[in-house]
Design a protein around this motif. Sequence first.
Motif, PDB file in Angstrom:
ATOM      1  N   HIS A  74       6.098   1.951  -6.470  1.00  0.00           N
ATOM      2  CA  HIS A  74       5.923   1.341  -5.146  1.00  0.00           C
ATOM      3  C   HIS A  74       5.040   0.090  -5.225  1.00  0.00           C
ATOM      4  O   HIS A  74       5.402  -0.974  -4.715  1.00  0.00           O
ATOM      5  CB  HIS A  74       5.314   2.390  -4.203  1.00  0.00           C
ATOM      6  CG  HIS A  74       5.052   1.914  -2.809  1.00  0.00           C
ATOM      7  ND1 HIS A  74       5.811   2.306  -1.734  1.00  0.00           N
ATOM      8  CD2 HIS A  74       4.104   1.085  -2.313  1.00  0.00           C
ATOM      9  CE1 HIS A  74       5.358   1.727  -0.633  1.00  0.00           C
ATOM     10  NE2 HIS A  74       4.303   0.984  -0.955  1.00  0.00           N
ATOM     11  N   GLU A  75       3.877   0.216  -5.862  1.00  0.00           N
ATOM     12  CA  GLU A  75       2.939  -0.927  -5.906  1.00  0.00           C
ATOM     13  C   GLU A  75       3.490  -2.053  -6.787  1.00  0.00           C
ATOM     14  O   GLU A  75       3.270  -3.237  -6.496  1.00  0.00           O
ATOM     15  CB  GLU A  75       1.559  -0.492  -6.390  1.00  0.00           C
ATOM     16  CG  GLU A  75       0.929   0.695  -5.651  1.00  0.00           C
ATOM     17  CD  GLU A  75       0.820   0.557  -4.149  1.00  0.00           C
ATOM     18  OE1 GLU A  75       1.086  -0.535  -3.612  1.00  0.00           O
ATOM     19  OE2 GLU A  75       0.497   1.556  -3.481  1.00  0.00           O
ATOM     20  N   HIS A 119       5.981  -4.064  -4.808  1.00  0.00           N
ATOM     21  CA  HIS A 119       5.357  -5.033  -3.897  1.00  0.00           C
ATOM     22  C   HIS A 119       5.156  -6.395  -4.547  1.00  0.00           C
ATOM     23  O   HIS A 119       4.980  -7.400  -3.840  1.00  0.00           O
ATOM     24  CB  HIS A 119       3.991  -4.523  -3.442  1.00  0.00           C
ATOM     25  CG  HIS A 119       4.030  -3.637  -2.240  1.00  0.00           C
ATOM     26  ND1 HIS A 119       4.649  -4.000  -1.072  1.00  0.00           N
ATOM     27  CD2 HIS A 119       3.496  -2.410  -2.011  1.00  0.00           C
ATOM     28  CE1 HIS A 119       4.497  -3.020  -0.176  1.00  0.00           C
ATOM     29  NE2 HIS A 119       3.806  -2.048  -0.726  1.00  0.00           N
ATOM     30  N   TYR A 157       6.902   1.971   7.248  1.00  0.00           N
ATOM     31  CA  TYR A 157       7.497   2.326   5.953  1.00  0.00           C
ATOM     32  C   TYR A 157       8.929   2.846   6.092  1.00  0.00           C
ATOM     33  O   TYR A 157       9.869   2.305   5.517  1.00  0.00           O
ATOM     34  CB  TYR A 157       6.669   3.421   5.266  1.00  0.00           C
ATOM     35  CG  TYR A 157       5.293   2.986   4.822  1.00  0.00           C
ATOM     36  CD1 TYR A 157       5.051   2.714   3.484  1.00  0.00           C
ATOM     37  CD2 TYR A 157       4.239   2.861   5.722  1.00  0.00           C
ATOM     38  CE1 TYR A 157       3.796   2.330   3.044  1.00  0.00           C
ATOM     39  CE2 TYR A 157       2.978   2.475   5.299  1.00  0.00           C
ATOM     40  CZ  TYR A 157       2.765   2.210   3.966  1.00  0.00           C
ATOM     41  OH  TYR A 157       1.519   1.822   3.549  1.00  0.00           O
ATOM     42  N   MET A 186       0.849  -1.170   0.000  1.00  0.00           N
ATOM     43  CA  MET A 186       0.000   0.000   0.000  1.00  0.00           C
ATOM     44  C   MET A 186       0.889   1.225   0.000  1.00  0.00           C
ATOM     45  O   MET A 186       1.975   1.208   0.558  1.00  0.00           O
ATOM     46  CB  MET A 186      -0.887  -0.055   1.239  1.00  0.00           C
ATOM     47  CG  MET A 186      -1.803   1.123   1.391  1.00  0.00           C
ATOM     48  SD  MET A 186      -3.128   0.789   2.587  1.00  0.00           S
ATOM     49  CE  MET A 186      -4.495   0.389   1.520  1.00  0.00           C
ATOM     50  N   SER A 187       0.438   2.267  -0.649  1.00  0.00           N
ATOM     51  CA  SER A 187       1.274   3.461  -0.717  1.00  0.00           C
ATOM     52  C   SER A 187       1.054   4.336   0.503  1.00  0.00           C
ATOM     53  O   SER A 187       0.021   4.295   1.146  1.00  0.00           O
ATOM     54  CB  SER A 187       0.981   4.250  -1.991  1.00  0.00           C
ATOM     55  OG  SER A 187      -0.372   4.602  -2.044  1.00  0.00           O
ATOM     56  N   GLU A 226      -1.376  -2.830  -3.612  1.00  0.00           N
ATOM     57  CA  GLU A 226      -0.613  -3.722  -4.485  1.00  0.00           C
ATOM     58  C   GLU A 226      -1.350  -5.023  -4.792  1.00  0.00           C
ATOM     59  O   GLU A 226      -0.755  -6.089  -4.783  1.00  0.00           O
ATOM     60  CB  GLU A 226       0.748  -4.018  -3.846  1.00  0.00           C
ATOM     61  CG  GLU A 226       0.704  -4.797  -2.512  1.00  0.00           C
ATOM     62  CD  GLU A 226       0.624  -3.918  -1.269  1.00  0.00           C
ATOM     63  OE1 GLU A 226       0.162  -2.774  -1.376  1.00  0.00           O
ATOM     64  OE2 GLU A 226       1.012  -4.404  -0.187  1.00  0.00           O
ATOM     65  N   GLU A 285       6.446  -3.146   3.399  1.00  0.00           N
ATOM     66  CA  GLU A 285       6.484  -1.702   3.202  1.00  0.00           C
ATOM     67  C   GLU A 285       7.894  -1.126   3.268  1.00  0.00           C
ATOM     68  O   GLU A 285       8.188  -0.141   2.592  1.00  0.00           O
ATOM     69  CB  GLU A 285       5.558  -1.008   4.204  1.00  0.00           C
ATOM     70  CG  GLU A 285       4.098  -1.409   4.079  1.00  0.00           C
ATOM     71  CD  GLU A 285       3.515  -1.197   2.681  1.00  0.00           C
ATOM     72  OE1 GLU A 285       4.151  -0.497   1.860  1.00  0.00           O
ATOM     73  OE2 GLU A 285       2.429  -1.736   2.406  1.00  0.00           O
ATOM     74  N   ALA A 311       9.400  -1.864  -0.246  1.00  0.00           N
ATOM     75  CA  ALA A 311       8.727  -1.092  -1.301  1.00  0.00           C
ATOM     76  C   ALA A 311       9.090   0.388  -1.175  1.00  0.00           C
ATOM     77  O   ALA A 311       9.309   1.084  -2.171  1.00  0.00           O
ATOM     78  CB  ALA A 311       7.218  -1.287  -1.226  1.00  0.00           C
TER      79      ALA A 311
HETATM   80 ZN   LIG Z   1       3.184  -0.315   0.135  1.00  0.00          ZN
END
Ligand SMILES: [Zn+2]
Length: 494
Positions: free
Chosen positions: A348-349, A352, A425, A1-2, A327, A371, A374
């Motif tokens: 980013h996605e 993943h 993250y 996930m972003s 993702e 995270e 990513a």
């Molecule tokens: Zn993420």
Amino acid sequence: MSRTAPRALLSTLGLTLALALAGCGNDDEPRNSGDSRPSPTPTESTSAAQPVDDDDYTEARSETREDSVYPDVGDPLVDALHYQLDLSWDPASDELSGEQTLTFRATDDATSIPLDFSDALEISALTIDGKDAEFDLDGKDLRVDAPVVRDQTYELALSYAGTPEPAPPPSERPDFQGGVGWQVTDEHEAWTMQEPYGAFTWYAVNDQPADKAFYDFTLTTPDPMSGVANGVLTDSTTDNGTSTNTWHLDEPASSYLVTVAFGEYQRTDLKSKSGVPVQIWADADGDATPGDTAYAPQAIDWLESVLGPYPFDSFGIVVIDGDSGMETQTMVTLGNTPYSLSAPVVVHEAAHHWYGDTVTPSDWSDVWMNEGMAMYLQGMWEAEQQGMPIEQKMDDWADYEAQVRASAGPPADYDPDKFGDSNIYYGPALMWQELREKIGDKKFFKVLRAWPAAQENENSDREEYWAWLEKTTGEELSDFFDDWLLGKTTPDRD
Ligand SMILES: [Zn+2]
């Protein structure tokens, strides 16, 4: 996930992004009759107790467990092997109708079968191996009264309907505040996002990440809407005003990585240099590749140069009316916001898919495994784009990392009510840079590539990962990981 950095951090970074948070074959064949499904072919459940060929599902056999962070969701008794989800969405009434067949292995002897399923939906029929079974649905706990025997395989079929309701989020993130699971838009389109759980808001599921399974979808809705899901579109027809899309995911996925969306979509086909087919599904009335979604093939090219071959057969993006990016396996779900559709989020996605999708945490306490890497890869890509050294990018993140560690806890021991906060993250991203400096680029990039390749379609946890990293690098790293992942304050950086 972003995850977006807060505005203050973004302005100090000088990012150019104004960021918020973070027809295939048209053959007119009749609706999938079951005999044309790609392998693994689920056994039809219309007659009683047909044997299921376990060999089809070997890759979906999982070491199930009770989650340490969210023990009320999922149950280790069930090892889901295959979900057949035939879903109809009616935008006139916001009603979802489902015909589901779940093939699962019992991991132990038991007198009943526990699953997660929302009581916003009404079950009209339920069978085990073709025989009617009694069941009880209390909150999100479905319990089917049927004895099961360890290592035997069963088919649970159920029919249900209703207007799904998203579940309360275990998170304080603004982009979670609409809840997790099934969402309905003002235009009566539907989409899903369900990390760390929430698949149970729209199908009966063992909603815990250690349990991977294969998926097939048949999605029907009135034309011009159509249904999008994970995997490959294997058939698409429109008949008497009804659109039917069938999707097949041929590598097993955890339930939080599943996506389904119904909307008015246009589709664009792209391809990476290495030949990975990429589909963008976007609003039929807008840009066919909104934001930087057309960057997806280049994102895969860049990631392959760092991580090795993309671990799946296809990639896609479905754009939905939400705020997050997720993702979801081989079909990333991106909210229709400038940030969610930006190139850093696409990178980013896609990242993943190596870290999160092919190798997936067995337990939510290890979401840092997803995270941190990513985010680190996103940081590498951003630094390269901005012409700055990676060390400077990490320096820019460091002050913020100390704040979020203080407020949300250590990355690998976070507050369960603060799922997806920035602590999972940035701290682990800084940790990877420290490891890189400690062991050198050669060893570092070797393990970056080797881990997802060694864990293809698997689950793992910190003990296994740390042991593997120590063995592969020849370094003693237990204090290093303890300090970075379980420490209340940020360790000294070199
Ligand atoms: Zn993420």
